[in-house]
Design an enzyme around this catalytic site. Sequence first.
Site: not given
Length: 139
Positions: A110, A58
């Site tokens: 982002e 992740e």
Amino acid sequence: MARQNISVTTDCVIFFRNDKESKVLLVKRKKVPFKDQWALPGGFLEDEEPLEDGAKRELEEETGLKVQHLKQLQTFGTPGRDPRGRTISVTYLGEVTSEEKVQGNDDAAEAGWFNINDLPELAFDHSEILEVARIEYFR
């Protein structure tokens, strides 16, 4: 009493520090819940995936950052911590030696480094997770 479905996630608290400042890596969420809010990198564990492998996957998917070593920090599972349903998060603590370049990918719009003394409001219970990580990291 009916048995409920429980999801397992992993979240990473990645610190960088030098003589002048200490920073933590955050991602801006691309999806609901908490769309456009900052959070720790992390997500749902895949079937048959070891916990630390899921945390590293992740982290890399959302930020492009690869880390060699993570330390399991704590498990968070307060009911209601995720509006999508009962979710238990196993959190990991890591450190990088330089402010490495990161970029939001996957479900992160982002990614960026934030001074730990000047943080935005965080999604989920990530402020609580970060506080536990700070105590552990700076002891």
